[in-house]
Design a protein around this motif. Structure first.
Motif, mmCIF file in Angstrom:
data_model
loop_
_atom_site.group_PDB
_atom_site.id
_atom_site.type_symbol
_atom_site.label_atom_id
_atom_site.label_comp_id
_atom_site.label_asym_id
_atom_site.label_seq_id
_atom_site.Cartn_x
_atom_site.Cartn_y
_atom_site.Cartn_z
ATOM 1 N N GLN A 1 -86.922 -104.632 34.307
ATOM 2 C CA GLN A 1 -86.933 -104.758 32.859
ATOM 3 C C GLN A 1 -87.744 -105.970 32.419
ATOM 4 O O GLN A 1 -88.503 -105.917 31.461
ATOM 5 C CB GLN A 1 -85.506 -104.869 32.352
ATOM 6 C CG GLN A 1 -85.416 -104.678 30.842
ATOM 7 C CD GLN A 1 -84.420 -105.619 30.239
ATOM 8 O OE1 GLN A 1 -83.358 -105.852 30.802
ATOM 9 N NE2 GLN A 1 -84.769 -106.179 29.096
ATOM 10 N N ARG A 2 -87.592 -107.074 33.180
ATOM 11 C CA ARG A 2 -88.322 -108.284 32.833
ATOM 12 C C ARG A 2 -89.825 -108.104 33.025
ATOM 13 O O ARG A 2 -90.615 -108.576 32.208
ATOM 14 C CB ARG A 2 -87.843 -109.474 33.693
ATOM 15 C CG ARG A 2 -86.554 -110.131 33.250
ATOM 16 C CD ARG A 2 -86.626 -110.715 31.859
ATOM 17 N NE ARG A 2 -87.677 -111.714 31.698
ATOM 18 C CZ ARG A 2 -87.601 -112.953 32.148
ATOM 19 N NH1 ARG A 2 -86.535 -113.367 32.767
ATOM 20 N NH2 ARG A 2 -88.594 -113.790 31.959
ATOM 21 N N GLU B 1 -82.753 -105.353 36.320
ATOM 22 C CA GLU B 1 -83.144 -106.444 35.422
ATOM 23 C C GLU B 1 -84.537 -106.952 35.758
ATOM 24 O O GLU B 1 -85.312 -107.311 34.868
ATOM 25 C CB GLU B 1 -82.147 -107.598 35.525
ATOM 26 C CG GLU B 1 -80.950 -107.409 34.630
ATOM 27 C CD GLU B 1 -79.990 -108.579 34.754
ATOM 28 O OE1 GLU B 1 -78.790 -108.328 34.631
ATOM 29 O OE2 GLU B 1 -80.438 -109.715 34.998
ATOM 30 N N PHE B 2 -84.819 -106.989 37.048
ATOM 31 C CA PHE B 2 -86.137 -107.423 37.505
ATOM 32 C C PHE B 2 -87.216 -106.530 36.894
ATOM 33 O O PHE B 2 -88.195 -107.008 36.308
ATOM 34 C CB PHE B 2 -86.181 -107.351 39.043
ATOM 35 C CG PHE B 2 -87.540 -107.591 39.646
ATOM 36 C CD1 PHE B 2 -88.096 -108.861 39.644
ATOM 37 C CD2 PHE B 2 -88.247 -106.551 40.231
ATOM 38 C CE1 PHE B 2 -89.333 -109.088 40.213
ATOM 39 C CE2 PHE B 2 -89.493 -106.776 40.797
ATOM 40 C CZ PHE B 2 -90.035 -108.042 40.785
ATOM 41 N N GLY C 1 -79.514 -113.836 32.631
ATOM 42 C CA GLY C 1 -80.874 -113.865 32.116
ATOM 43 C C GLY C 1 -81.011 -113.175 30.788
ATOM 44 O O GLY C 1 -81.713 -113.651 29.912
ATOM 45 N N THR C 2 -80.337 -112.072 30.644
ATOM 46 C CA THR C 2 -80.541 -111.306 29.433
ATOM 47 C C THR C 2 -79.429 -111.545 28.429
ATOM 48 O O THR C 2 -79.443 -110.985 27.361
ATOM 49 C CB THR C 2 -80.590 -109.816 29.772
ATOM 50 O OG1 THR C 2 -79.484 -109.531 30.613
ATOM 51 C CG2 THR C 2 -81.867 -109.467 30.477
ATOM 52 N N THR D 1 -83.463 -115.598 34.284
ATOM 53 C CA THR D 1 -83.712 -115.015 35.587
ATOM 54 C C THR D 1 -83.167 -113.582 35.602
ATOM 55 O O THR D 1 -82.739 -113.054 34.587
ATOM 56 C CB THR D 1 -83.055 -115.884 36.670
ATOM 57 O OG1 THR D 1 -83.324 -115.306 37.940
ATOM 58 C CG2 THR D 1 -81.559 -115.982 36.476
ATOM 59 N N TYR D 2 -83.225 -112.938 36.746
ATOM 60 C CA TYR D 2 -82.716 -111.571 36.858
ATOM 61 C C TYR D 2 -81.697 -111.540 37.984
ATOM 62 O O TYR D 2 -81.782 -112.306 38.936
ATOM 63 C CB TYR D 2 -83.860 -110.594 37.150
ATOM 64 C CG TYR D 2 -84.744 -111.056 38.270
ATOM 65 C CD1 TYR D 2 -84.450 -110.731 39.593
ATOM 66 C CD2 TYR D 2 -85.855 -111.852 38.027
ATOM 67 C CE1 TYR D 2 -85.237 -111.187 40.627
ATOM 68 C CE2 TYR D 2 -86.647 -112.322 39.060
ATOM 69 C CZ TYR D 2 -86.333 -111.982 40.359
ATOM 70 O OH TYR D 2 -87.095 -112.441 41.383
ATOM 71 N N ASN D 3 -80.719 -110.671 37.856
ATOM 72 C CA ASN D 3 -79.668 -110.630 38.874
ATOM 73 C C ASN D 3 -79.742 -109.402 39.762
ATOM 74 O O ASN D 3 -79.112 -109.357 40.804
ATOM 75 C CB ASN D 3 -78.288 -110.666 38.207
ATOM 76 C CG ASN D 3 -78.104 -111.958 37.443
ATOM 77 O OD1 ASN D 3 -78.501 -113.014 37.918
ATOM 78 N ND2 ASN D 3 -77.548 -111.878 36.259
ATOM 79 N N ASN E 1 -77.288 -105.197 27.911
ATOM 80 C CA ASN E 1 -77.785 -106.275 28.757
ATOM 81 C C ASN E 1 -76.645 -107.055 29.378
ATOM 82 O O ASN E 1 -75.730 -107.480 28.697
ATOM 83 C CB ASN E 1 -78.646 -107.242 27.950
ATOM 84 C CG ASN E 1 -79.934 -106.591 27.525
ATOM 85 O OD1 ASN E 1 -80.345 -105.606 28.120
ATOM 86 N ND2 ASN E 1 -80.541 -107.108 26.489
#
Lengths: 315, 549
Positions: free
Chosen positions: A180-181, A177-178, B36-37, A171-173, B32
């Motif tokens: 990047q995903r 990160e969102f 998630g990462t 998931t993303y935090n 990272n």
């Protein structure tokens, strides 16, 4: 400004009957098949009559279908989307965290695809039949004909092989990160759109540049820049927007596979398993969601017409 | 103006996403952060993370819903059951119950551990124990069939004893306390939250070594050490368990290859080569209780005739089918549908019977004889139901029957994926109210190593009802008598003999054609030490995953 608000308001009201008709159609079309909903809910396990009766009663499967439809519709209006047949989870809970992912993918890839399609299409048209044009056209032809899921698998293979830290799970935090995903899958989806829209831009631009009014403009001594951007481009971009509207609709469908491959927690994976598994309440909600996204996207495209072409009036 | 701003905003967002996408790719994992990462095998500080990759997520974190491998992998560790199965699968070990005793044929007493706390700090009381047991027994939950013989539960608050009264003697009851429905929940929390308990919007409170930290549906579930765990916390090497939902087979294999997950299981034949290429990961296999077989519908024409069943059974080349469908870890079955791990009560006798009894190997002459002896000497036609995924297997069987040259016609009926449970469990019926198919490829996984785990479900007449797993709809009074007898018997060697006798009847009557059994497989990061046993489904716990010294 005021007429925009009025126009958008009118369009939104016009969406309501469409939504009602589609909701009715999807609800009953799904139930045309002979699939036993209670058996789907029970799933792969031994069940007694007692359990089946409990399931039937709990999910209201014994009621007439028309009543079930209105019960469902009532629920949706007040925000109760029903229960997932597979897990028994509340569907609202299940999709609320997934919607930003799918929406992000669609919006980013569409904006990216449209922007670069127009830029490359115009460049291509201005260098018609020159090596640059051929190059751009070839690349576009490639991305237009290769299915994006294939590109996704290839990209994933390359990324995991050569970039050790690349992560496509979990998931993303935070917003970073969102992004990047979803950036890589969004770019892949954009490439597919770019190919189609770029080709339309190019041919539309080429035909405008050959039109008699361009000769007139030239004769009157207008600069090349003015001719290209003020006159030819404004006229050329209208068919592009029309195609873009359809291409956005494709993008919504395209997220289904791409999300699976990049294991993005969007609605795509949910939809695939729901359709396969006969998980009707989830299919209903997701189809409605996709329809709403589609309607809003086409509204945006319609408003864009007015912005780029002064001859088009809001009606 | 607003619209222009909007489109500008979009362009900005896309540009930013491209930038972040590129920068994080080029700078590698060092930048990272976040769960998630976080790359598997790379631990921040001393924290040890164990990352599991699996295609589906559990339906909920409530033990009443624990009915799939996803629940085993992430849900079980939040709870404890009364007992545990031993690693090799045939014995029982203490868990929340320190000791237990069978007082008479129908009474069992379990001495419950004192001083156990839930992960929210509440004390586990006998009231919680009674509540948890009654909850799964009274309500029709997915595993309630395990409790059909229970008359009542009784607890003693002072002596910490749980007494189970059965309606009739049941030789398999001893295994039930080691299954997931016998997890103890916190009565107060479950009653407060009602339907929300264990759901995305609810909580999950148990006594297990780990407790739920976060659950992002469709993406990730994280559990961390339970600070109130009653066991020795020093035996837990893993601090944090991250469960990643990766639906796509290829993507999951790539995640293993690129070191993003530490553990995956049930690898498909297509993706196995990718897993085999994964560095620092090892694939292991173990004998499980899974097998694949074909079911005849014995309650309607043409397969209500035993010779018609045999005629078809003799046409099938099991070895060829296994090679085609079974994959690398499959072994062709003998006479029994039970996998060989379940012969442990008397291995010699069961193995001998499995090898020597009629196993209906391909023999067109015998098929011809059987057809001549049947009610349909001029041949017959039947419908074989399959989902699209298994169509290749159906076509193989079809061509084997055609090859025999006998006047038997097999029609393949493709059903939707969504209908497969409805058809195979008999909810879908024909006009006479009988199961709709004539033949079906199916399989079974036993709840335990005891042969009853197959015999009671797949062969017992009492399991032939809508929703029952007796997919052959086969009812044989002698078989049922012997099996019922074995339930009352407490001496395992006598039970084994009775069950073996019953199996001989089943083989002779040919309700199923045994095809193959298969080993379960899993892949695990080399920095961990872990071994799985045949009772994986109930036994898996990250508490058994240790760092290699």
């Amino acid at each position: 400004m005021k007429e925009y608000v009025k126009y958008i308001g009118k369009r939104i009201i016009a969406m309501i009957p469409i939504l009602l008709i589609v909701s009715f159609a999807i609800f009953f079309l799904l139930r045309l098949s002979s699939t036993d909903e209670a058996a789907v809910i029970i799933g792969e396990r031994q069940a007694t009559d007692e359990l089946k009766a409990r399931v039937t009663q709990e999910y209201g499967l014994d009621k007439p279908e028309l009543i079930r439809y209105f019960d469902w519709l009532k629920g949706v209006v007040v925000g109760d989307f029903g229960k997932d047949y597979d897990s028994g989870q509340d569907i609202g809970e299940l999709i609320s965290s997934r919607i930003p992912v799918t929406l992000g993918l669609v919006l980013i890839s569409s904006a990216l695809g449209l922007t670069f399609a127009i830029i490359l299409g115009v460049i291509s048209a201005l260098h018609r039949n020159k090596p640059l044009d051929t190059g751009i056209s070839l690349v576009m032809l490639f991305f237009c004909s290769v299915p994006s899921f294939l590109v996704s698998v290839l990209v994933l293979l390359i990324l995991t092989k050569f970039i050790p830290g690349y992560s496509f799970i979990g998931t993303y935090n935070n917003f970073g990160e969102f992004l990047q995903r979803i950036s890589v899958p969004a770019v892949i989806m954009a490439l597919n759109q770019l190919a189609l829209l770029g080709r339309v831009t190019r041919s539309s631009m080429v035909s405008q540049l050959q039109a008699p009014y361009i000769v007139t403009a030239n004769a009157k001594g207008l600069t090349d820049k003015d001719i290209t951007y003020k006159h030819a481009f404004h006229n050329a971009v209208i068919p592009v927007l029309t195609v873009a509207g359809m291409s956005f609709a494709n993008a919504i469908g395209g997220t289904v596979l791409i999300e699976q491959i990049f294991s993005l927690p969007g609605i795509g994976g949910l939809l695939v398993s729901a359709v396969q598994g006969g998980n009707y309440p989830v299919v209903q909600i997701l189809v409605m969601f996709m329809l709403i996204v589609y309607l809003i996207m086409s509204l945006i495209v319609d408003v864009l017409y007015v912005v780029v072409d002064p001859r088009v009036k809001l009606q | 103006m607003k619209k222009r701003l909007l489109s500008l905003g979009l362009t900005f967002v896309t540009a930013a996403s491209l930038l972040t996408g590129c920068s994080s790719s080029s700078s590698g994992s060092a930048t990272n952060t976040g769960s998630g990462t976080e790359s598997a095998g790379q631990d921040s500080g001393d924290e040890v993370t164990f990352t599991i990759g699996y295609p589906a997520e559990p339906p909920s974190m409530d033990p009443k819903d624990f009915n799939s491998t996803a629940c085993t992998l992430i849900g079980y560790d939040c709870y404890d059951t009364l007992l545990n199965f031993s690693m090799e699968g045939s014995d029982l070990e203490p868990a929340l119950a320190e000791s237990w005793e069978q007082v008479d044929d129908t009474t069992y007493v379990y001495k419950i551990r004192q001083g156990v706390k839930f992960s929210n700090g509440d004390d586990m009381t006998m009231e919680d124990v009674l509540y948890s047991m009654n909850r799964v027994t009274d309500e029709a939950y997915s595993m309630s069939y395990l409790f059909e013989n229970v008359d009542s539960f009784e607890v003693n608050e002072d002596t910490y004893e749980l007494t189970v009264h059965l309606k009739q003697p049941d030789a398999t009851w001893k295994y039930v306390p080691a299954t997931s429905p016998c997890s103890i929940v916190d009565k107060k929390v479950v009653e407060d939250e009602g339907e929300n308990y264990g759901q995305l919007s609810g909580s999950c409170v148990g006594t297990g070594p780990y407790m739920l930290k976060s659950w992002e549906s469709g993406a990730e579930i994280v559990t961390v050490k339970n600070p109130y765990y009653w066991g020795d916390p020093d035996t837990l090497d893993v601090d944090k368990v991250v469960y990643e939902v990766i639906a796509d087979d290829t993507s999951r294999a790539l995640a293993a290859q690129s070191g993003q997950i530490d553990y995956a299981r049930n690898m498909s034949s297509e993706t196995l080569p990718t897993y085999e290429n994964a560095k620092n990961m090892t694939i292991s296999t173990y004998d499980a209780t899974d097998s694949i077989f074909l079911a005849f519908n014995c309650e309607k024409e043409p397969f209500d005739d035993v010779n018609a069943r045999k005629a078809v059974a003799y046409c099938i080349d099991k070895k060829a089918y296994t090679d085609l469908i079974g994959g690398k870890y499959a072994t062709t079955q003998g006479a029994f549908i039970l996998p060989r791990t379940m012969f442990y009560l008397d291995e010699d006798a069961w193995n001998e019977a499995n090898d020597s009894l009629e196993s209906y190997q391909q023999d067109f002459d015998k098929a011809k004889e059987a057809l001549a002896a049947s009610k349909y000497p001029d041949g017959f036609e039947f419908n074989y139901y399959t989902v699209p995924t298994y169509k290749a297997g159906a076509e193989a069987i079809q061509s084997m029957i055609k090859e025999s040259g006998l006047p038997i016609t097999m029609n393949i009926i493709e059903m939707q994926q969504a209908d497969q449970f409805s058809v195979s469990y008999g909810y879908t019926t024909d006009d006479d109210g009988k199961r709709v198919y004539d033949m079906l490829a199916t399989g079974w996984t036993s709840d335990w190593l005891d042969p009853t785990g197959y015999m009671k479900n797949c062969l017992y007449g009492g399991s032939n009802y809508q929703g029952g797993a007796n997919k052959a709809a086969w009812v044989n009074a002698d078989f049922d008598e012997l099996l019922s007898q074995s339930y009352i018997e407490t001496d395992d060697s006598i039970r084994s003999k009775e069950m073996l006798e019953a199996m001989k009847i089943a083989v002779e009557d040919c309700p199923y054609v045994p095809m193959y059994e298969y080993k379960s497989n899993y892949i695990i990061n080399d920095k961990f030490e872990y071994e799985e046993g045949p009772n994986f489904f109930w036994n898996f716990t990250v508490a058994n995953v240790h760092l290699k010294k």
